[in-house]
Write a protein that holds these residues in place. Structure first.
Motif, PDB file in Angstrom:
ATOM      1  N   TYR A   1       9.255   0.387  -0.309  1.00  0.00           N
ATOM      2  CA  TYR A   1       9.825  -0.876   0.141  1.00  0.00           C
ATOM      3  C   TYR A   1       9.993  -1.828  -1.035  1.00  0.00           C
ATOM      4  O   TYR A   1       9.204  -1.783  -1.969  1.00  0.00           O
ATOM      5  CB  TYR A   1       8.966  -1.497   1.258  1.00  0.00           C
ATOM      6  CG  TYR A   1       7.500  -1.581   0.956  1.00  0.00           C
ATOM      7  CD1 TYR A   1       6.652  -0.516   1.246  1.00  0.00           C
ATOM      8  CD2 TYR A   1       6.957  -2.723   0.379  1.00  0.00           C
ATOM      9  CE1 TYR A   1       5.312  -0.586   0.962  1.00  0.00           C
ATOM     10  CE2 TYR A   1       5.601  -2.785   0.093  1.00  0.00           C
ATOM     11  CZ  TYR A   1       4.792  -1.714   0.391  1.00  0.00           C
ATOM     12  OH  TYR A   1       3.454  -1.788   0.113  1.00  0.00           O
TER      13      TYR A   1
ATOM     14  N   ARG B   1      10.488  -0.937  -6.784  1.00  0.00           N
ATOM     15  CA  ARG B   1      10.020  -0.925  -5.404  1.00  0.00           C
ATOM     16  C   ARG B   1       8.527  -0.615  -5.373  1.00  0.00           C
ATOM     17  O   ARG B   1       7.984  -0.040  -6.310  1.00  0.00           O
ATOM     18  CB  ARG B   1      10.754   0.152  -4.606  1.00  0.00           C
ATOM     19  CG  ARG B   1      12.247  -0.054  -4.559  1.00  0.00           C
ATOM     20  CD  ARG B   1      12.927   1.269  -4.221  1.00  0.00           C
ATOM     21  NE  ARG B   1      14.351   1.127  -4.161  1.00  0.00           N
ATOM     22  CZ  ARG B   1      15.152   1.226  -5.193  1.00  0.00           C
ATOM     23  NH1 ARG B   1      14.675   1.454  -6.382  1.00  0.00           N
ATOM     24  NH2 ARG B   1      16.449   1.094  -5.054  1.00  0.00           N
TER      25      ARG B   1
ATOM     26  N   ASN C   1       4.299   1.999  -7.790  1.00  0.00           N
ATOM     27  CA  ASN C   1       5.663   1.499  -7.947  1.00  0.00           C
ATOM     28  C   ASN C   1       6.609   2.620  -8.358  1.00  0.00           C
ATOM     29  O   ASN C   1       6.195   3.613  -8.951  1.00  0.00           O
ATOM     30  CB  ASN C   1       5.718   0.413  -9.039  1.00  0.00           C
ATOM     31  CG  ASN C   1       4.896  -0.789  -8.668  1.00  0.00           C
ATOM     32  OD1 ASN C   1       5.260  -1.537  -7.775  1.00  0.00           O
ATOM     33  ND2 ASN C   1       3.785  -0.968  -9.344  1.00  0.00           N
TER      34      ASN C   1
END
Length: 183
Positions: free
Chosen positions: A74, A128, A179
């Motif tokens: 996300y 992200r 990440n």
């Protein structure tokens, strides 16, 4: 005329002239009760949102069973998506190739803990966050130029070149990753 009984009534037991000792005690009890209620309310107001905020490291995937979790990336930007969930281990590589058939696409597959995988279709050059990336990480980077898929965490970092091959990443590194950057 102030007699001894009147004087005793005028000076309460706590030494205050004109104060009602029983009234002060009752007022103090009410204040304590209200303060205790406010403390409980404040704790509840702070604790409940914090408990709901952070996803668990191994959040259950109810569709797949209690031994599974749901990997997440996300945010997913416009045009990006979870390409497939519950892809079997035998079909994972075929799903990665189909997901990244178009030039400029990177597809990431992460294990769900039950032998199945989630496949993500990514292309936008952004950083992200990852959630529940525990094991069985595989990537097909079909981007153009020198674009790399870069995973990193506190201890490990992996960069996967844009060569169109499927690359797997060891589980100990996958578990560390927090990440991903597609650039």
């Amino acid at each position: 005329m102030i007699g001894s009984a009147t004087k005793r009534d005028a000076i309460s037991q706590n030494g205050c002239i004109g104060c009602d000792y029983r009234g002060d005690r009752m007022r103090l009890r009410r204040i304590r009760k209200r303060a205790a209620a406010m403390v409980v309310t404040m704790i509840a107001a702070l604790a409940l949102p914090l408990a709901a905020q952070a996803p668990a490291q191994a959040a259950p995937n109810s569709a797949a069973g209690t031994a599974a979790w749901t990997p997440e990336i996300y945010p997913l930007y416009s045009g990006e998506r979870v390409w497939a969930r519950n892809v079997s281990g035998a079909n994972r590589n075929a799903a990665l190739v189909a997901c990244s058939a178009a030039s400029g696409i990177a597809c990431v597959s992460a294990g769900q803990g039950d032998g199945n995988h989630s496949v993500f279709h990514l292309f936008r050059c952004e950083t992200r966050s990852l959630s529940n990336f525990i094991d069985a990480l595989a990537v097909r980077n079909n981007q153009t130029g020198q674009a790399q898929v870069h995973f990193w965490g506190p201890r490990y970092s992996v960069k996967i070149p844009a060569d169109g091959r499927i690359t797997t990443v060891p589980d100990y590194a996958t578990y560390d990753f927090t990440n991903v950057d597609i650039c």
